[in-house]
Design an enzyme around this catalytic site. Structure first.
Site, PDB file in Angstrom:
ATOM      1  N   THR A  43     -90.047 -45.427  28.049  1.00 11.30           N
ATOM      2  CA  THR A  43     -90.455 -46.614  27.294  1.00 11.30           C
ATOM      3  C   THR A  43     -91.174 -46.218  26.012  1.00 11.30           C
ATOM      4  O   THR A  43     -90.904 -46.770  24.942  1.00 11.30           O
ATOM      5  CB  THR A  43     -91.394 -47.486  28.149  1.00 11.30           C
ATOM      6  OG1 THR A  43     -90.767 -47.783  29.390  1.00 11.30           O
ATOM      7  CG2 THR A  43     -91.733 -48.778  27.436  1.00 11.30           C
ATOM      8  N   THR A  44     -92.093 -45.248  26.120  1.00 16.53           N
ATOM      9  CA  THR A  44     -92.848 -44.811  24.954  1.00 16.53           C
ATOM     10  C   THR A  44     -91.943 -44.183  23.904  1.00 16.53           C
ATOM     11  O   THR A  44     -92.242 -44.217  22.716  1.00 16.53           O
ATOM     12  CB  THR A  44     -93.948 -43.823  25.382  1.00 16.53           C
ATOM     13  OG1 THR A  44     -94.682 -44.387  26.474  1.00 16.53           O
ATOM     14  CG2 THR A  44     -94.907 -43.523  24.249  1.00 16.53           C
ATOM     15  N   TYR A 106     -84.330 -57.214  34.864  1.00 18.03           N
ATOM     16  CA  TYR A 106     -83.594 -58.461  34.648  1.00 18.03           C
ATOM     17  C   TYR A 106     -82.801 -58.911  35.868  1.00 18.03           C
ATOM     18  O   TYR A 106     -82.846 -60.064  36.260  1.00 18.03           O
ATOM     19  CB  TYR A 106     -82.663 -58.366  33.414  1.00 18.03           C
ATOM     20  CG  TYR A 106     -82.039 -59.679  33.037  1.00 18.03           C
ATOM     21  CD1 TYR A 106     -82.789 -60.676  32.422  1.00 18.03           C
ATOM     22  CD2 TYR A 106     -80.689 -59.951  33.310  1.00 18.03           C
ATOM     23  CE1 TYR A 106     -82.228 -61.892  32.086  1.00 18.03           C
ATOM     24  CE2 TYR A 106     -80.123 -61.162  32.981  1.00 18.03           C
ATOM     25  CZ  TYR A 106     -80.892 -62.136  32.365  1.00 18.03           C
ATOM     26  OH  TYR A 106     -80.341 -63.340  32.040  1.00 18.03           O
ATOM     27  N   TYR A 132     -89.378 -45.007  38.897  1.00 20.50           N
ATOM     28  CA  TYR A 132     -90.395 -45.554  37.995  1.00 20.50           C
ATOM     29  C   TYR A 132     -90.580 -47.035  38.315  1.00 20.50           C
ATOM     30  O   TYR A 132     -89.685 -47.847  38.084  1.00 20.50           O
ATOM     31  CB  TYR A 132     -89.954 -45.361  36.544  1.00 20.50           C
ATOM     32  CG  TYR A 132     -90.889 -45.908  35.488  1.00 20.50           C
ATOM     33  CD1 TYR A 132     -92.210 -46.247  35.764  1.00 20.50           C
ATOM     34  CD2 TYR A 132     -90.440 -46.058  34.184  1.00 20.50           C
ATOM     35  CE1 TYR A 132     -93.051 -46.736  34.783  1.00 20.50           C
ATOM     36  CE2 TYR A 132     -91.277 -46.549  33.188  1.00 20.50           C
ATOM     37  CZ  TYR A 132     -92.574 -46.891  33.487  1.00 20.50           C
ATOM     38  OH  TYR A 132     -93.395 -47.382  32.505  1.00 20.50           O
ATOM     39  N   ARG A 137     -92.759 -54.937  33.413  1.00 24.55           N
ATOM     40  CA  ARG A 137     -91.664 -54.869  32.454  1.00 24.55           C
ATOM     41  C   ARG A 137     -90.317 -55.223  33.080  1.00 24.55           C
ATOM     42  O   ARG A 137     -89.423 -55.706  32.392  1.00 24.55           O
ATOM     43  CB  ARG A 137     -91.568 -53.463  31.841  1.00 24.55           C
ATOM     44  CG  ARG A 137     -92.631 -53.177  30.783  1.00 24.55           C
ATOM     45  CD  ARG A 137     -92.409 -51.816  30.152  1.00 24.55           C
ATOM     46  NE  ARG A 137     -93.412 -51.517  29.142  1.00 24.55           N
ATOM     47  CZ  ARG A 137     -93.251 -51.718  27.834  1.00 24.55           C
ATOM     48  NH1 ARG A 137     -92.122 -52.224  27.377  1.00 24.55           N
ATOM     49  NH2 ARG A 137     -94.210 -51.402  26.990  1.00 24.55           N
ATOM     50  N   LYS A 160     -93.338 -42.735  39.764  1.00 25.05           N
ATOM     51  CA  LYS A 160     -94.310 -43.095  38.736  1.00 25.05           C
ATOM     52  C   LYS A 160     -94.728 -44.523  39.041  1.00 25.05           C
ATOM     53  O   LYS A 160     -93.938 -45.458  38.907  1.00 25.05           O
ATOM     54  CB  LYS A 160     -93.696 -42.987  37.338  1.00 25.05           C
ATOM     55  CG  LYS A 160     -94.622 -43.423  36.217  1.00 25.05           C
ATOM     56  CD  LYS A 160     -93.910 -43.385  34.866  1.00 25.05           C
ATOM     57  CE  LYS A 160     -94.827 -43.918  33.768  1.00 25.05           C
ATOM     58  NZ  LYS A 160     -94.149 -43.949  32.445  1.00 25.05           N
ATOM     59  N   ILE A 205     -98.215 -39.783  34.432  1.00 24.09           N
ATOM     60  CA  ILE A 205     -97.220 -39.757  33.355  1.00 24.09           C
ATOM     61  C   ILE A 205     -97.791 -40.695  32.308  1.00 24.09           C
ATOM     62  O   ILE A 205     -97.837 -41.901  32.489  1.00 24.09           O
ATOM     63  CB  ILE A 205     -95.830 -40.167  33.853  1.00 24.09           C
ATOM     64  CG1 ILE A 205     -95.320 -39.104  34.841  1.00 24.09           C
ATOM     65  CG2 ILE A 205     -94.864 -40.312  32.677  1.00 24.09           C
ATOM     66  CD1 ILE A 205     -93.957 -39.409  35.446  1.00 24.09           C
TER      67      ILE A 205
END
Length: 293
Positions: A43-44, A106, A132, A137, A160, A205
């Site tokens: 994401t980052t 989604y 993850y 999100r 994570k 992380i």
């Protein structure tokens, strides 16, 4: 895999293109400051906006810079099992040591669907897979009992955890330790990393380690060694910066912070846009007060 601090690294841009030179220089900064793993294209790293040729080059640079000294873990998760498998296979072909696979977004799969999704990926890619979990999100939360079911796949090596639910994290760690499993649990939330590691987790992380790799690494190592006094001091010292780096959606604030540190341009790809003027002062002040800037 690793115990300690893995940085979910940014992807630098310049004039709309990936700035590969700055990316290489930034990875060296991370490695020189004690990071135990490089997490690329998460994401980052603005992975949804990165095309296939850019992905390939970014992975190759990370593998080259890591030089086998720390693992390179590549974000490959999508909301399609088949696409995730293909992306994971490509990452391993380019030399990745593991893949980070986000809970499908989604679609909102059931727990059975999540178990089968990760099981299918693990069966077909064979290399190390990290789950993850970030329901804020994705809209879906993989529960501890489902994670534990995934232990039957030997190459699902860790999770994570960014659910934000400390009870869920503690329950998972307790269940894993009762099985004497070496399955790893890393915090996906910087402000909860201290607590997760004190509960028996394996590290973080991290986003904040983009700007403060040495302090973050020292904090986590201090916990793992039992030096809680040192760790607690660093956690409290970094806490305002942790908050500031999420004053807007990640990675908007950290990109601005790193531009102040001359590691990248303050540039993102739409639909993300640069940090608002008011929040720039918030981030700058937090960097200065934490001794980073």
């Amino acid at each position: 895999m690793f115990r300690g601090t893995g940085t979910a690294v940014i992807t630098p841009f310049k004039d709309g293109a990936v700035d590969f030179g700055s990316f290489r220089r930034f990875l060296r900064f991370q490695l020189e400051n004690g990071i135990e793993a490089l997490i690329v294209l998460g994401t980052t790293g603005e992975s949804p906006t990165i095309n296939e040729s850019e992905r390939t080059k970014l992975i190759r640079i990370a593998v080259d810079e890591a030089g086998g000294k720390v693992p390179v873990i590549v974000g490959t998760g999508t909301n399609s099992t088949e696409k995730t498998i293909k992306s994971s296979l490509k990452a391993f072909d380019e030399g990745a040591d593991g893949v980070l696979v986000v809970v499908p977004y989604y679609n909102k799969p059931t727990q059975e669907g999540l178990y089968r999704h990760f099981g299918e990926i693990a069966t077909r890619v064979q290399g190390p897979v990290i789950i993850y979990n970030v329901p804020g999100r994705t809209g879906a939360n993989i529960l501890p009992d489902t994670v534990i079911r995934c232990l039957e796949f030997n190459n699902i090596v860790g999770v994570k955890e960014a659910s934000g639910d400390q009870y869920q994290v503690d329950y998972l760690i307790s269940a894993l330790r009762s099985k004497e499993s070496d399955f790893k649990v890393w915090s996906g939330n910087d402000d909860q990393a201290f607590h997760l590691c004190c509960s028996g987790g394996d590290g973080v992380i991290s986003v904040i380690s983009n700007v403060a790799p040495m302090k973050t690494s020292t904090m986590i190592h201090s916990i793992l060694k039992g030096d809680l006094h040192i760790a607690r001091g660093l956690h409290l010292e970094l806490l305002p910066l942790m908050k500031a780096l999420f004053v807007e959606s990640n990675p908007i604030p950290v990109k601005y912070a790193l531009s102040l540190m001359n590691y990248c341009q303050n540039e993102l790809r739409l639909p993300l846009y640069e940090l608002s003027e008011g929040n720039r002062n918030v981030v700058r002040k937090a960097l200065q007060e934490s001794g980073v800037l």
